[in-house]
Design an enzyme around this catalytic site. Structure first.
Site, short mmCIF file in Angstrom:
data_model
loop_
_atom_site.label_atom_id
_atom_site.label_comp_id
_atom_site.label_asym_id
_atom_site.label_seq_id
_atom_site.Cartn_x
_atom_site.Cartn_y
_atom_site.Cartn_z
N HIS A 160 -9.57 0.78 5.13
CA HIS A 160 -8.26 1.00 5.76
C HIS A 160 -8.43 1.95 6.94
O HIS A 160 -9.20 2.90 6.88
CB HIS A 160 -7.26 1.57 4.74
CG HIS A 160 -5.86 1.53 5.27
ND1 HIS A 160 -5.38 2.48 6.13
CD2 HIS A 160 -4.86 0.63 5.09
CE1 HIS A 160 -4.14 2.17 6.45
NE2 HIS A 160 -3.79 1.06 5.84
N GLU B 200 -5.30 -5.29 10.44
CA GLU B 200 -4.22 -4.34 10.69
C GLU B 200 -4.51 -3.59 11.99
O GLU B 200 -5.29 -2.62 11.99
CB GLU B 200 -4.14 -3.31 9.55
CG GLU B 200 -3.88 -3.92 8.19
CD GLU B 200 -3.32 -2.88 7.21
OE1 GLU B 200 -2.20 -3.06 6.74
OE2 GLU B 200 -4.01 -1.88 6.95
N GLY C 55 2.66 1.80 10.93
CA GLY C 55 3.61 2.91 10.80
C GLY C 55 4.31 3.27 12.09
O GLY C 55 4.94 4.32 12.19
N ASN D 108 0.87 -1.18 0.00
CA ASN D 108 0.00 0.00 0.00
C ASN D 108 0.91 1.23 0.00
O ASN D 108 1.55 1.53 0.99
CB ASN D 108 -0.89 -0.05 1.25
CG ASN D 108 -1.77 1.18 1.39
OD1 ASN D 108 -1.81 2.03 0.50
ND2 ASN D 108 -2.49 1.27 2.50
N PHE D 109 0.92 1.94 -1.11
CA PHE D 109 1.79 3.12 -1.24
C PHE D 109 1.33 4.30 -0.37
O PHE D 109 2.09 5.22 -0.13
CB PHE D 109 1.85 3.59 -2.70
CG PHE D 109 2.86 2.89 -3.56
CD1 PHE D 109 3.40 1.67 -3.20
CD2 PHE D 109 3.30 3.47 -4.76
CE1 PHE D 109 4.35 1.02 -4.01
CE2 PHE D 109 4.25 2.84 -5.57
CZ PHE D 109 4.76 1.62 -5.19
N LYS D 110 0.04 4.29 0.00
CA LYS D 110 -0.54 5.45 0.70
C LYS D 110 -0.24 6.72 -0.12
O LYS D 110 -0.45 6.69 -1.33
CB LYS D 110 0.00 5.52 2.14
CG LYS D 110 -0.18 4.18 2.87
CD LYS D 110 0.07 4.23 4.33
CE LYS D 110 -0.18 2.86 4.95
NZ LYS D 110 -0.03 2.83 6.40
N SER E 204 3.65 -2.69 10.44
CA SER E 204 5.09 -2.74 10.68
C SER E 204 5.75 -4.04 10.22
O SER E 204 6.70 -4.53 10.86
CB SER E 204 5.39 -2.45 12.16
OG SER E 204 4.97 -1.14 12.49
P1 13P Z 1 3.08 -0.05 7.81
O1 13P Z 1 3.64 -1.27 7.13
O2 13P Z 1 3.79 1.21 7.48
O3 13P Z 1 2.94 -0.27 9.29
O4 13P Z 1 1.59 0.16 7.25
C1 13P Z 1 0.70 -0.90 7.24
C2 13P Z 1 -0.49 -0.51 6.46
O5 13P Z 1 -1.24 0.37 6.87
C3 13P Z 1 -0.72 -1.15 5.16
O6 13P Z 1 -1.98 -0.87 4.67
#
Ligand code: 13P
Length: 236
Positions: free
Chosen positions: A91, A160, A166, A7-9, A196
């Protein structure tokens, strides 16, 4: 075979996304890796990528419409242009930061379900809920399934925990195993873990019962680390 998703966000540009996807595509092809790999770039980076069939490009978000007056949103007319048939729904960043309600998510889910999209539906509890214990955590997660048709054949669920996203804090193997076991009692679809995940902990996470793959943010944005994690996924 385990699944891996990036997920690039709100990261990467149009040109860095193209080079990322080309690199991953070549990597899958030359190593004959057949695991399902998803990449969710920003909508501005969508393109007609020519990828192997197990590399799927998806939308991080879209509105439940073909087109219309929904300023700032995109609909299926825009997704169709790039043959995108995969979407992330629920999400935690969209639930908590963008304030999408369970009702919004249900409308979105039903719309994309009716069009046969592959849906990665995310659930996960914030820290204050987790601190109250497993029963509260599961109660919170069940509410996030309200209105969601869990029998939909193109559903993938991602667990998640918000406090692990994050933050560098990974849920323990026991915490993941407990929640995954309970969710798997309700669904017969793949169940991913996210929060993470990195090359150093991926193998251990993939070995946990009822973990069918991972949904990765931060560490997946680096193409070398993502390649490394695809390789680990293909061997577990
Ligand atoms: P991180 O891997 O940065 O913790 O993010 C997870 C996430 O939200 C994937 O959608």
């Amino acid at each position: 075979m385990k699944i891996i998703a990036s997920n690039f966000k709100t990261n990467h540009t149009r040109s860095s996304t193209k080079s990322f996807i080309d690199t991953i595509n070549q990597f899958l092809e030359s190593n004959q890796i057949k695991n399902e790999v998803f990449v969710f770039p920003t909508a501005t980076s969508f393109d007609n990528f020519n990828t192997v069939s197990n590399l799927k490009i998806g939308a991080q978000n879209a509105y439940y419409t073909k087109n219309g007056s929904f300023t700032g949103e995109i609909g299926t007319e825009q997704l169709d242009e790039f043959d995108i048939k995969t979407i992330l729904i629920g999400h935690s960043e969209r639930r908590h930061i963008l304030k999408e309600s369970q009702k919004d998510l249900t409308l979105k889910y039903n719309y994309y379900k009716s069009l046969g999209y592959t849906i990665i539906y995310c659930v996960g509890e914030p820290l204050e809920v987790r601190e109250k214990g497993l029963t509260e955590t599961l109660g919170y997660i069940w509410e996030q399934f309200e209105g969601i048709d869990l029998s939909y054949d193109k559903l993938i669920v991602a667990y998640e925990p918000v406090w692990a996203i994050g933050t560098g804090v990974v849920a323990t193997a026991q915490e993941i195993a407990q929640v995954h076991k309970k969710i798997k009692k309700k669904i017969s679809h793949p169940l991913l873990y996210g929060g993470s995940v990195k090359p150093e902990n991926l193998e251990e996470i993939l070995k946990i019962d009822n973990v069918d793959g991972t949904l990765i943010g931060t560490t997946s944005w680096d193409v070398e680390q993502f390649k490394q994690m695809i390789e680990i996924t293909s061997k577990n």
